[in-house]
Design an enzyme around this catalytic site. Sequence first.
Site, PDB file in Angstrom:
ATOM      1  N   LYS A 139      -8.617   6.456   4.760  1.00  0.00           N
ATOM      2  CA  LYS A 139      -8.933   5.022   4.844  1.00  0.00           C
ATOM      3  C   LYS A 139      -9.333   4.643   6.269  1.00  0.00           C
ATOM      4  O   LYS A 139     -10.275   3.879   6.483  1.00  0.00           O
ATOM      5  CB  LYS A 139      -7.733   4.192   4.364  1.00  0.00           C
ATOM      6  CG  LYS A 139      -7.491   4.319   2.859  1.00  0.00           C
ATOM      7  CD  LYS A 139      -6.168   3.703   2.401  1.00  0.00           C
ATOM      8  CE  LYS A 139      -5.912   4.040   0.917  1.00  0.00           C
ATOM      9  NZ  LYS A 139      -4.617   3.523   0.420  1.00  0.00           N
ATOM     10  N   GLN A 164       0.947   1.709   2.611  1.00  0.00           N
ATOM     11  CA  GLN A 164       0.763   2.847   1.712  1.00  0.00           C
ATOM     12  C   GLN A 164       2.039   3.096   0.903  1.00  0.00           C
ATOM     13  O   GLN A 164       3.137   3.102   1.454  1.00  0.00           O
ATOM     14  CB  GLN A 164       0.381   4.092   2.533  1.00  0.00           C
ATOM     15  CG  GLN A 164      -0.051   5.286   1.708  1.00  0.00           C
ATOM     16  CD  GLN A 164      -1.351   5.062   0.947  1.00  0.00           C
ATOM     17  OE1 GLN A 164      -2.220   4.311   1.393  1.00  0.00           O
ATOM     18  NE2 GLN A 164      -1.494   5.686  -0.206  1.00  0.00           N
ATOM     19  N   ASP A 215      -5.092  -4.241  -1.182  1.00  0.00           N
ATOM     20  CA  ASP A 215      -4.757  -3.446  -2.359  1.00  0.00           C
ATOM     21  C   ASP A 215      -4.860  -4.279  -3.636  1.00  0.00           C
ATOM     22  O   ASP A 215      -4.855  -3.732  -4.737  1.00  0.00           O
ATOM     23  CB  ASP A 215      -3.329  -2.896  -2.256  1.00  0.00           C
ATOM     24  CG  ASP A 215      -3.285  -1.554  -1.536  1.00  0.00           C
ATOM     25  OD1 ASP A 215      -4.136  -0.709  -1.840  1.00  0.00           O
ATOM     26  OD2 ASP A 215      -2.401  -1.368  -0.692  1.00  0.00           O
TER      27      ASP A 215
HETATM   28  N1  GUN Z   1      -0.378   4.918  -3.131  1.00  0.00           N
HETATM   29  C1  GUN Z   1      -1.078   5.434  -4.163  1.00  0.00           C
HETATM   30  N2  GUN Z   1      -2.137   4.644  -4.435  1.00  0.00           N
HETATM   31  C2  GUN Z   1      -2.095   3.619  -3.569  1.00  0.00           C
HETATM   32  C3  GUN Z   1      -2.925   2.481  -3.354  1.00  0.00           C
HETATM   33  O1  GUN Z   1      -3.918   2.237  -4.030  1.00  0.00           O
HETATM   34  N3  GUN Z   1      -2.537   1.664  -2.342  1.00  0.00           N
HETATM   35  C4  GUN Z   1      -1.453   1.900  -1.586  1.00  0.00           C
HETATM   36  N4  GUN Z   1      -1.157   1.025  -0.627  1.00  0.00           N
HETATM   37  N5  GUN Z   1      -0.664   2.932  -1.759  1.00  0.00           N
HETATM   38  C5  GUN Z   1      -0.992   3.788  -2.748  1.00  0.00           C
END
Ligand code: GUN
Length: 281
Positions: A53, A97, A120
Amino acid sequence: MAQIIDGKALAAAQYDAMRLEVEGYASKYGRPPGLCAVLVGDDPASTIYVRNKENAARKVGLYSEVHRLPAETTQEELLSLISRLNADSRIDGVLVQLPLPDHIDREAVIAAIDPGKDVDGFAGMKLGITAGPDTVPPCTPRAVVSMIKSTGQPIDGAHVLVIGRGMLVGKPLSALLLKENATLSVAHSHTKNLKELSLSADILVSATGHRGLVSGDMVKPGAVVIDVGISRTPEGKIAGDVDFEAASKRAGWITPVPGGVGPMTIAMVIRNTIDCAIRHM
Ligand code: GUN
């Protein structure tokens, strides 16, 4: 043979367009949109996702921050960081995350993120909606819908089967697909007639993490098959839910794993950050 839905190529096209958008935004408002990712602990998969990211944010010219916190971080410390990020005018998107360590209440953390900065798209999900006037749709479901649309096959009126009902994919994806006028089936571990359902699915999305769950003979000929699953083979290779070899002989379109939904999900984090930034102006 199915046509491959190439997540890397689709993501690259998104990045090209977003780079120009970010330039335009920066020249208009005097700063680029900003993304801040927060990682608590050192889960190996999460570490890679956060790095991806961060790289994607840099690639399109976003302002980017990553806070890597030790696993012992208290909930109070995390909430106080989030409240600082909520107030930081350089940052339009905040993502924490998941998964978080067990001693931290995930719901409390998600709830603490300013809904207008929740890249998200978790905020709206609590309300059973995927995006309101002030929130963006969650990244993976948004990636899935965009990839289905890239095939040119209509979602409107199609029978779409979603396998999986989790908070990150199955549930919010179902809501997005209903908004697109899909006729929706949602299957899960208690579903009894999975093959019968899947054989009538024009579009099949699997998001369980169970390798090999979707065999080739479960695919309706010509169907669009989207594989959101991620697991590892005994040899340590990354694999999806779908038996790709067999399914690609019957499907019309299919996503590979890796190189399918994953790269597009990262692109959607950036898309959501820009969308949040635009709303902040
Ligand atoms: N962990 C697994 N998928 C995601 C996601 O889409 N966003 C976040 N913040 N954590 C994750």
